[in-house]
Design a protein around this motif. Structure first.
Motif, short mmCIF file in Angstrom:
data_model
loop_
_atom_site.label_atom_id
_atom_site.label_comp_id
_atom_site.label_asym_id
_atom_site.label_seq_id
_atom_site.Cartn_x
_atom_site.Cartn_y
_atom_site.Cartn_z
N UNK A 1 5.28 10.75 1.51
CA UNK A 1 6.54 10.63 0.76
C UNK A 1 6.34 11.05 -0.69
N UNK A 2 5.29 10.50 -1.33
CA UNK A 2 5.04 10.80 -2.74
C UNK A 2 4.82 12.29 -2.96
N UNK B 1 1.83 7.09 4.98
CA UNK B 1 3.27 7.07 4.70
C UNK B 1 3.56 7.34 3.23
N UNK B 2 2.92 6.52 2.37
CA UNK B 2 3.17 6.63 0.93
C UNK B 2 2.74 7.98 0.40
N UNK B 3 1.59 8.47 0.89
CA UNK B 3 1.07 9.75 0.40
C UNK B 3 1.99 10.91 0.74
N UNK C 1 1.06 3.79 -3.10
CA UNK C 1 0.57 5.15 -2.89
C UNK C 1 1.61 6.17 -3.34
N UNK C 2 2.90 5.86 -3.08
CA UNK C 2 3.96 6.75 -3.59
C UNK C 2 3.82 6.86 -5.10
N UNK C 3 3.64 5.72 -5.76
CA UNK C 3 3.51 5.70 -7.21
C UNK C 3 2.32 6.55 -7.67
N UNK D 1 1.05 13.91 -9.31
CA UNK D 1 1.52 15.27 -9.01
C UNK D 1 2.64 15.70 -9.94
N UNK E 1 0.84 -1.20 0.00
CA UNK E 1 0.00 0.00 0.00
C UNK E 1 0.87 1.25 0.00
N UNK E 2 1.91 1.26 0.87
CA UNK E 2 2.78 2.44 0.95
C UNK E 2 3.47 2.68 -0.39
N UNK E 3 4.05 1.63 -0.97
CA UNK E 3 4.78 1.77 -2.22
C UNK E 3 3.87 2.22 -3.36
N UNK F 1 0.29 8.95 -5.90
CA UNK F 1 0.31 10.37 -5.53
C UNK F 1 1.46 11.09 -6.25
N UNK F 2 2.67 10.51 -6.13
CA UNK F 2 3.82 11.13 -6.78
C UNK F 2 3.64 11.21 -8.28
#
Lengths: 96, 274
Positions: B71-72, B67-69, A71-73, A79, A67-69, A75-76
């Motif tokens: 960081x991203x 966390x992911x939000x 979500x980075x993908x 944006x 989920x964390x990884x 959201x990042x």
């Protein structure tokens, strides 16, 4: 039957993906790559159920990391794509 | 039943938004709106998934998303405009590892049949290659590692053996899902393969490589979708996989090169250089 059904969906999506992209101007290559990269973060949807279903402790840990990884993908990815495209628009405006 | 229907109908809507979003991203006038349309599709798909009845506990989901939000968002805001392509590589890598983890976690959720075992192994394999390949592409573009092609004697033979090793260990794992050691070997070898595929390519060709890896991360998500029987993962993953390949070809054409020329340029440079 289920596998046939999934294969149909898979095949149609692949053909659609091929057809969607054509004659993209060179300036849009990177934003398009970035935008479709954000879509591949859809794996987040799969991660949510692994993290929340409480199957085993290991599955929960793997799911939470996923989920964390993802979500980075997501959201990042969205944006950064938006920032690129915003710059692109401004530049065009300046040229006029 | 009612909730399941709502979830799946929302997935259909999300797929439509992804398709329109991708189409709009391809033309300058609509590109920014297209990105927003696709983001709305993603938001809908995520929110409706939280209603899924198999989700019992939300605290780990919340932790992962926060966390992911953070960081991203922080990384996406702070990165310099000139380093956008390498940022895309990093984000792509996180998507790849996420698919690997989803595939892995699927082993414990239910008793996978042999078709699902194959798709689980595929999502682990493609996700792993995407992850380390993207990290190397990031390293080369950001000049944290040498941009020149890294080649060594016997590299081709090493790669062929590596691929054979993956095929053998993956097959063994599909046949004996209880022997978890085979899984660890598949994970380790896929991560190694991602490194080996990208190091022989020069830094200047990295944008094409990232585009190809982007296609892979779509395929990894698609394989994970087949493993856990989730239609939106299959559709969105296949869309990205296919459109990513076409975009990669377009980018190669813009440089007057072929894809194989880009992928194996390091080897031929060494061969012609003696």
């Amino acid at each position: 039957m289920e596998i046939v059904f999934l294969a149909f969906i898979l095949m149609l999506s692949i053909f659609l993906g091929f057809e969607l992209i054509n004659k993209v101007p060179a300036t849009l290559h990177t934003p398009l790559m970035s935008g479709s990269n954000a879509i591949s973060g859809i794996t987040l949807v799969g991660a949510l159920t692994s993290a929340g279903a409480e199957h085993t402790q290991l599955a929960t840990i793997l799911g939470t990391l996923a989920v964390a990884m993802a979500t980075i993908n997501v959201i990042g990815g969205y944006m950064v794509t938006d920032r690129m495209l915003a710059m692109f628009k401004k530049k065009q405006g300046d040229a006029k | 039943m009612g909730i399941e229907l709502l979830v799946n109908l929302t997935y259909v809507a999300a797929a439509v938004l992804f398709i329109f979003g991708l189409k709009m991203l391809g033309s300058p006038a609509t590109a920014r709106k297209g990105n927003l349309v696709s983001a709305i599709g993603m938001f809908l798909a995520v929110v409706v998934t939280l209603l899924d009845q198999s989700i019992i506990d939300y605290k780990w989901i919340g932790l992962g998303i926060v966390l992911g939000g953070v960081v991203g968002a922080v990384v996406a805001r702070s990165v310099a405009m000139t380093s956008m392509p390498e940022m895309v590589a990093l984000f792509n890598g996180t998507g790849g590892i996420a698919s690997l983890l989803v595939g892995w976690a699927a082993l414990y959720g239910f008793d996978p049949n042999s078709f699902q075992m194959v798709t689980i192994v595929l999502s682990i394999l493609i996700g792993g290659v995407t992850f380390t390949g993207s990290l190397i592409a990031y390293g080369k573009l950001s000049e944290r590692m040498p941009g020149r092609p890294l080649v060594f004697g016997g590299q081709r033979i090493f790669n062929i053996l590596l691929i054979l090793g993956i095929v053998v260990s993956a097959t063994l794992f599909v046949v004996n899902p209880d022997t978890i050691a085979y899984l660890y070997i598949v994970v380790a070898l896929s991560l190694l393969l991602g490194v080996m595929l990208v190091i022989p390519i020069g830094g200047a060709d990295m944008p094409v490589v990232i585009s190809l890896l982007n296609s892979y991360s779509g395929l990894a998500a698609c394989a994970a979708g087949l493993a856990i029987n989730n239609i939106i993962l299959i559709v969105a993953g296949a869309l990205v996989g296919a459109s990513g390949i076409i975009l990669t070809q377009i980018m190669c054409k813009a440089m007057n090169r072929s894809l194989s020329n880009v992928l194996f340029s390091g080897f031929s440079a060494v061969a012609s250089g003696g």
